[in-house]
Design an enzyme around this catalytic site. Structure first.
Site, PDB file in Angstrom:
ATOM      1  N   ASP A  49      38.437  52.012  47.042  1.00  0.00           N
ATOM      2  CA  ASP A  49      37.186  50.964  46.737  1.00  0.00           C
ATOM      3  C   ASP A  49      36.851  50.120  48.042  1.00  0.00           C
ATOM      4  O   ASP A  49      35.754  49.830  48.159  1.00  0.00           O
ATOM      5  CB  ASP A  49      37.498  50.066  45.706  1.00  0.00           C
ATOM      6  N   ASN A  57      29.784  44.193  45.284  1.00  0.00           N
ATOM      7  CA  ASN A  57      30.314  43.456  43.967  1.00  0.00           C
ATOM      8  C   ASN A  57      30.293  42.078  43.521  1.00  0.00           C
ATOM      9  O   ASN A  57      29.741  42.057  42.570  1.00  0.00           O
ATOM     10  CB  ASN A  57      32.035  43.725  44.320  1.00  0.00           C
ATOM     11  N   ALA A  66      35.784  44.276  38.404  1.00  0.00           N
ATOM     12  CA  ALA A  66      36.641  43.828  39.637  1.00  0.00           C
ATOM     13  C   ALA A  66      37.377  42.573  39.109  1.00  0.00           C
ATOM     14  O   ALA A  66      37.784  42.244  38.183  1.00  0.00           O
ATOM     15  CB  ALA A  66      36.102  43.930  40.940  1.00  0.00           C
ATOM     16  N   TYR A  67      37.094  41.609  40.127  1.00  0.00           N
ATOM     17  CA  TYR A  67      37.471  40.438  39.913  1.00  0.00           C
ATOM     18  C   TYR A  67      37.105  39.606  38.603  1.00  0.00           C
ATOM     19  O   TYR A  67      37.858  38.892  37.966  1.00  0.00           O
ATOM     20  CB  TYR A  67      37.280  39.404  41.049  1.00  0.00           C
ATOM     21  N   SER A  89      38.984  40.598  35.494  1.00  0.00           N
ATOM     22  CA  SER A  89      40.417  39.919  35.751  1.00  0.00           C
ATOM     23  C   SER A  89      40.349  38.496  35.126  1.00  0.00           C
ATOM     24  O   SER A  89      41.260  37.905  34.821  1.00  0.00           O
ATOM     25  CB  SER A  89      40.895  40.048  37.211  1.00  0.00           C
TER      26      SER A  89
END
Length: 272
Positions: A57, A130, A170-171, A174
């Site tokens: 990625d 992203n 992604a982040y 999370s």
């Protein structure tokens, strides 16, 4: 090519495509192999019908702003860990033969334009596939986030993530943000460890312009901006981090090997 020791997979893919009658150009973005002919990426994209990345990625995140103006579709071969943005791996590279023959659907992905305004002047710009992350270093920071000038969040915490649908896995995920289908167009605003119970993620319309501004950075506090993990821009009190939908898109060649739901379950579920 960092994850492809001895270029074993790269050479295999190159030979396979050339045997099928394709012209193949190698264009490394990390280092330069000594025993293979290569070409600069800008030159290699002229007349290209398909871009194949071999890595993970991170390779695609690095590549995205370099190829976003080309319009050439991209397919990734995962040589790393999660590989959420890639569709193939070492065991399925033979599917590139169908891709080279045009057997794919082009799927555009929304990108984000990011800028920093200080004292009325733009001091930094970037484009991300992203996310943009505004975060404190060691200590929490006070942040205000606006959408088209209207307050959305005002809190102390570790930071805030402004992500695209692609970046929602992604982040942002999370940090407790929602999963959003990558083919949609939205801007996702997700606080990181906010010191406020009411601070939640927002899924915004794509035309919104999000502005994030740090405050109360006295006493040695640091606040930084990163775009897709690239660089690290130190912010000052009153700086405006402006994030909006980009006019550029990243085009993926979808080979139909698995759906977004299958990918999410496989990469993010219990089956790991």
């Amino acid at each position: 090519m960092q994850r492809d020791e001895g270029l074993v997979c790269t050479k295999r893919v190159k030979a396979m495509l050339e045997n099928a009658g394709c012209e193949v150009i190698l264009s490394p973005i990390y280092g330069t192999p000594a025993d293979e002919a290569t070409m600069e990426l800008d030159d290699a994209m002229n007349g290209a019908s398909l871009l194949v990345t071999l890595g993970g990625d991170g390779t695609i995140l690095h590549l995205a702003p370099l190829i976003m103006r080309s319009g050439v579709p991209l397919v990734g071969v995962n040589l790393g860990h999660k590989g959420f943005l890639t569709e193939l791996d070492r065991g399925t590279v033979d599917k590139l033969l169908a891709a080279a023959a045009g057997a794919y659907e082009i799927v555009p992905r929304m990108m984000l334009d990011i800028s920093v305004e200080r004292d009325g002047a733009i001091i930094y710009t970037d484009t991300a596939i992203n996310e943009a992350v505004v975060s404190g270093i060691v200590q929490n920071v006070r942040l205000t986030a606006l959408g088209d000038g209207e307050r959305i969040l005002d809190f102390s915490g570790d930071g805030v993530i402004v992500s695209s649908p692609t970046g929602s896995t992604a982040y942002s995920m999370s940090a407790g943000g929602p999963l959003v289908e990558p083919s949609t167009e939205n801007i996702i605003l997700t606080p990181i460890c906010a010191h406020m119970l009411a601070a939640r993620s927002f899924v915004l319309a794509p035309e919104r312009v999000v502005t994030v501004s740090p405050r109360e950075l006295e006493d040695g506090k640091r606040c930084i901006l990163t775009a897709d993990g690239r660089g690290m821009i130190d912010l000052q009190n009153g700086d405006l981090v402006i994030v909006r939908r980009s006019k550029h898109k990243l085009y993926f060649a979808d080979l139909g090997t698995r759906s977004f739901y299958e990918t999410a379950f496989e990469k993010l579920g219990e089956r790991q």
